[in-house]
Scaffold this active site. Structure first.
Site, mmCIF file in Angstrom:
data_model
loop_
_atom_site.group_PDB
_atom_site.id
_atom_site.type_symbol
_atom_site.label_atom_id
_atom_site.label_comp_id
_atom_site.label_asym_id
_atom_site.label_seq_id
_atom_site.Cartn_x
_atom_site.Cartn_y
_atom_site.Cartn_z
ATOM 1 N N VAL A 1 32.542 36.904 29.773
ATOM 2 C CA VAL A 1 31.994 38.213 29.390
ATOM 3 C C VAL A 1 32.947 39.350 29.761
ATOM 4 O O VAL A 1 33.230 40.228 28.946
ATOM 5 C CB VAL A 1 30.612 38.414 30.064
ATOM 6 C CG1 VAL A 1 30.091 39.826 29.809
ATOM 7 C CG2 VAL A 1 29.637 37.370 29.570
ATOM 8 N N GLU B 1 44.029 39.507 52.046
ATOM 9 C CA GLU B 1 42.643 39.993 52.102
ATOM 10 C C GLU B 1 41.695 38.826 52.361
ATOM 11 O O GLU B 1 41.717 37.832 51.645
ATOM 12 C CB GLU B 1 42.256 40.684 50.802
ATOM 13 C CG GLU B 1 40.873 41.315 50.877
ATOM 14 C CD GLU B 1 40.410 41.930 49.581
ATOM 15 O OE1 GLU B 1 40.536 41.278 48.539
ATOM 16 O OE2 GLU B 1 39.920 43.072 49.612
ATOM 17 N N GLU C 1 40.081 49.489 40.780
ATOM 18 C CA GLU C 1 39.837 49.629 42.225
ATOM 19 C C GLU C 1 39.767 48.202 42.783
ATOM 20 O O GLU C 1 38.809 47.481 42.515
ATOM 21 C CB GLU C 1 38.540 50.393 42.454
ATOM 22 C CG GLU C 1 38.433 50.990 43.826
ATOM 23 C CD GLU C 1 37.886 49.977 44.829
ATOM 24 O OE1 GLU C 1 36.723 49.599 44.669
ATOM 25 O OE2 GLU C 1 38.635 49.566 45.729
ATOM 26 N N CYS D 1 35.648 46.836 50.480
ATOM 27 C CA CYS D 1 37.103 46.941 50.300
ATOM 28 C C CYS D 1 37.699 47.964 51.257
ATOM 29 O O CYS D 1 38.903 47.990 51.460
ATOM 30 C CB CYS D 1 37.418 47.338 48.869
ATOM 31 S SG CYS D 1 36.533 48.811 48.371
HETATM 32 O O1 TXE Z 1 35.823 39.820 42.464
HETATM 33 P P1 TXE Z 1 36.266 39.381 41.035
HETATM 34 P P2 TXE Z 1 34.729 39.128 43.296
HETATM 35 C C1 TXE Z 1 37.947 41.107 46.415
HETATM 36 C C2 TXE Z 1 37.665 40.183 47.555
HETATM 37 C C3 TXE Z 1 36.862 39.113 46.905
HETATM 38 C C4 TXE Z 1 37.624 38.977 45.619
HETATM 39 C C5 TXE Z 1 36.754 38.305 44.604
HETATM 40 O O2 TXE Z 1 38.860 39.620 48.000
HETATM 41 O O3 TXE Z 1 36.917 37.873 47.583
HETATM 42 O O4 TXE Z 1 37.932 40.314 45.227
HETATM 43 O O5 TXE Z 1 35.492 39.022 44.600
HETATM 44 C C6 TXE Z 1 34.575 39.990 36.769
HETATM 45 N N1 TXE Z 1 38.117 39.614 33.074
HETATM 46 N N2 TXE Z 1 36.947 42.149 46.244
HETATM 47 O O6 TXE Z 1 34.412 37.727 42.878
HETATM 48 O O7 TXE Z 1 36.359 37.911 40.876
HETATM 49 C C7 TXE Z 1 33.583 39.286 37.659
HETATM 50 O O8 TXE Z 1 32.641 38.551 36.886
HETATM 51 C C8 TXE Z 1 37.205 40.588 33.327
HETATM 52 C C9 TXE Z 1 37.333 43.504 46.485
HETATM 53 O O9 TXE Z 1 33.596 40.120 43.263
HETATM 54 O O10 TXE Z 1 37.456 40.191 40.785
HETATM 55 C C10 TXE Z 1 32.962 40.458 38.390
HETATM 56 O O11 TXE Z 1 31.978 41.065 37.604
HETATM 57 N N3 TXE Z 1 36.328 40.535 34.347
HETATM 58 C C11 TXE Z 1 36.469 44.419 45.654
HETATM 59 C C12 TXE Z 1 34.152 41.381 38.576
HETATM 60 O O12 TXE Z 1 35.122 40.986 37.604
HETATM 61 C C13 TXE Z 1 36.392 39.479 35.175
HETATM 62 C C14 TXE Z 1 35.015 44.130 45.837
HETATM 63 C C15 TXE Z 1 34.783 41.256 39.943
HETATM 64 O O13 TXE Z 1 35.030 39.885 40.147
HETATM 65 C C16 TXE Z 1 37.317 38.430 34.989
HETATM 66 C C17 TXE Z 1 34.746 42.739 45.613
HETATM 67 C C18 TXE Z 1 38.204 38.537 33.884
HETATM 68 N N4 TXE Z 1 39.108 37.588 33.617
HETATM 69 C C19 TXE Z 1 35.712 41.781 45.802
HETATM 70 N N5 TXE Z 1 37.123 37.520 35.985
HETATM 71 C C20 TXE Z 1 36.643 45.885 46.021
HETATM 72 N N6 TXE Z 1 37.879 46.385 45.987
HETATM 73 O O14 TXE Z 1 35.660 46.560 46.282
HETATM 74 C C21 TXE Z 1 36.118 37.992 36.750
HETATM 75 N N7 TXE Z 1 35.662 39.162 36.269
#
Ligand code: TXE
Length: 483
Positions: free
Chosen positions: A209, A386, A248, A282
């Site tokens: 998605v 991280e 971000e 974060c």
């Molecule tokens: O992030 P993801 P997640 C960091 C932290 C954490 C890691 C993974 O290290 O362990 O990121 O966390 C969507 N194209 N932070 O799983 O995987 C996914 O479905 C488009 C820091 O939350 O990056 C979700 O909705 N979208 C961060 C969103 O991206 C895609 C806070 C984030 O998922 C995608 C959280 C793709 N190819 C985690 N793949 C902060 N800076 O606040 C996944 N998603």
């Protein structure tokens, strides 16, 4: 089981066209809360078509009409703040007190802030040689908002409010791990009669998605918050399509304790900065750099303060730290605790769930004790990668120059904090950190008018106040030659 979460497309709650679903789990108990659509690009297509149909009428509304809608959404979320807090706590494992104080409250204030900011924001004109230059703002059109699992509604509302204020229509995708409060925002939108098609919500996996949103040719801007690795994929997809992009991403933030810091006064703030939301923010400080002259005193005071954190059932009022987001994530965090020991570190308190089990909680819960590790080089993997969990490393420095070099020695650059009795000294020190945000004698102190975002691997762009207005609108400069 709660009612199934559905997609919210064109003002209606609908399942994924392929009829498949995912489970969302309460990470503190291991129980399945409900299901959510395992959507595909077909659902993103339907949501984008609805957003495009709704775009002209929404763009034709006045700023005042949109501001009134933001206030109505804020009012409804305010009325529902206990429901929002309960849903968020169940979906993430965070303590109910934290969900009330941070997630539910900030979701209301995000809408309230941008309504009020929109009412007072104006653009300058530039006059020269008898010509007046006017800045004309128009919506980007349809924007994609993709958000993570750590602060689900807090971060979704942070993007939805300014996107709506500036006249855009939306296709949003929350993390598949935490769909509940995004769903509640859709429930609120429907309840207050918000125009259909302006806000659309598509649930599902990122590569299915999220990827479809980023690559859809009619979605002209993307605001993404999540991991750095995913941010790279998003950027690679969006860049050749020349979409507006705000990223971000992750962080590995330094908490710097200078030799004149009043330790007893700041200790609670340092524990907050290290372990809020089980370190899954974060902006958390995951590396604590301490002047060598006070290191031993700091270490004993900080370790004692960390050991007084109440880790437990997040549904109980007195709990100050709940579970992490999932067993998978707990496993990732534990692998870093083991790596720290392999790299020569010494665990001062906490440890893996096997070494330091949390008492009085469900054995199916993904619980970890807050963990403090010393004795590592500031260039070790543990101290530069991280972890995004309740783990901090301690490091001593001998001069401010050394502290600056250590603080800047990671590929991230999101935030940091400096603690000192002399705020002028702290302000000078802060200017030397390669990050987007630095707090002096405070942490997560947020004025929503300020620019929020990072540098290096922590992302591109800023959101907040005028920076959000700029990101979520296109500018036309109209130069009128005066007669
Ligand atoms: O992030 P993801 P997640 C960091 C932290 C954490 C890691 C993974 O290290 O362990 O990121 O966390 C969507 N194209 N932070 O799983 O995987 C996914 O479905 C488009 C820091 O939350 O990056 C979700 O909705 N979208 C961060 C969103 O991206 C895609 C806070 C984030 O998922 C995608 C959280 C793709 N190819 C985690 N793949 C902060 N800076 O606040 C996944 N998603």
């Amino acid at each position: 089981m709660m009612d199934p979460v559905l997609n919210f497309i064109d003002g209606a709650f609908v399942p994924a066209q392929n009829g498949t679903t995912l489970n969302t789990v309460n990470p503190a108990t291991g129980e399945v809360i409900t299901t959510l659509p395992k959507s595909s690009s077909d659902d993103v297509e339907a949501a984008t078509a609805a957003a495009l149909r709704a775009a002209p009428a929404w763009a034709a509304t006045t700023m005042d009409e949109r501001i009134a809608w933001l206030h109505r959404i804020a009012d409804a979320l305010e009325d529902d703040r206990e429901t929002v807090a309960q849903l968020e706590s169940k979906d993430t494992g965070k303590p109910i007190a934290l969900a009330r104080r941070v997630d539910a409250a900030r979701s209301v204030s995000n809408f309230r802030f941008f309504a009020e900011f929109g009412a007072q924001h104006s653009d300058p004109t530039f006059t020269d040689h008898g010509a007046i230059n006017h800045l004309h703002r128009s919506p980007i059109g349809c924007v994609g908002l993709i958000t993570p699992w750590n602060l689900p509604l807090y971060l979704l509302s942070w993007k939805v409010a300014p996107a709506l204020l500036m006249g855009n229509t939306i296709v949003a995708k929350p993390s598949e791990l935490t769909p509940l409060t995004a769903n509640h925002l859709a429930v609120v939108m429907e309840r207050i009669g918000f125009p259909s098609g302006v806000f659309n919500l598509v649930h599902g996996l990122g590569p299915d998605v999220g990827q479809a949103i980023v690559e859809h040719p009619d979605i002209r801007g993307v605001s993404f918050t999540g991991g750095t690795a995913t941010g790279k994929i998003v950027a690679a997809t969006a860049a050749p399509m020349f979409k507006k992009l705000s990223l971000e991403l992750g962080g590995k933030n330094a908490t710097v304790v200078l030799d004149d810091a009043p330790l007893d006064e700041i200790m609670a703030g340092l524990v907050r900065a290290s372990f809020t939301n089980s370190g899954q923010v974060c902006l958390c400080g995951s590396r604590i750099l301490v002047d060598a002259s006070i290191y031993e005193l700091f270490k004993s005071k900080f370790t004692e303060a960390v050991e007084s954190i109440t880790v437990g059932d997040p549904s109980e009022e007195q709990t100050s730290m709940g579970s992490v987001i999932s067993h998978d994530h707990r496993g990732k965090v534990e692998s870093y605790i083991r790596l720290a020991v392999e790299e020569g570190g010494r665990v001062l308190t906490g440890g893996t769930s096997g070494d330091a089990p949390v008492e009085g909680v469900s054995q199916q819960g993904a619980f970890l004790r807050p963990t403090v590790i010393e004795g590592l080089s500031h260039t070790s993997r543990t101290a530069t990668e991280e972890i995004f969990g309740p783990v901090v490393t301690l490091h001593a420095f001998h001069t401010e120059d050394e502290a600056v070099e250590m603080a800047n020695a990671t590929e991230y650059g999101l935030a940091g904090s400096v603690w000192t009795a002399d705020t002028e000294r702290g302000h000078r020190f802060a200017q030397r950190l390669d990050t987007g945000i630095v707090w002096v004698n405070t942490w997560l102190n947020r004025d929503l008018r300020t620019p929020f975002g990072g540098v290096k691997q922590s992302g591109v762009g800023r959101e907040g106040g005028a920076w959000s207005v700029n990101f979520f609108s296109e500018l036309t400069n109209i130069c009128v030659q005066q007669p």
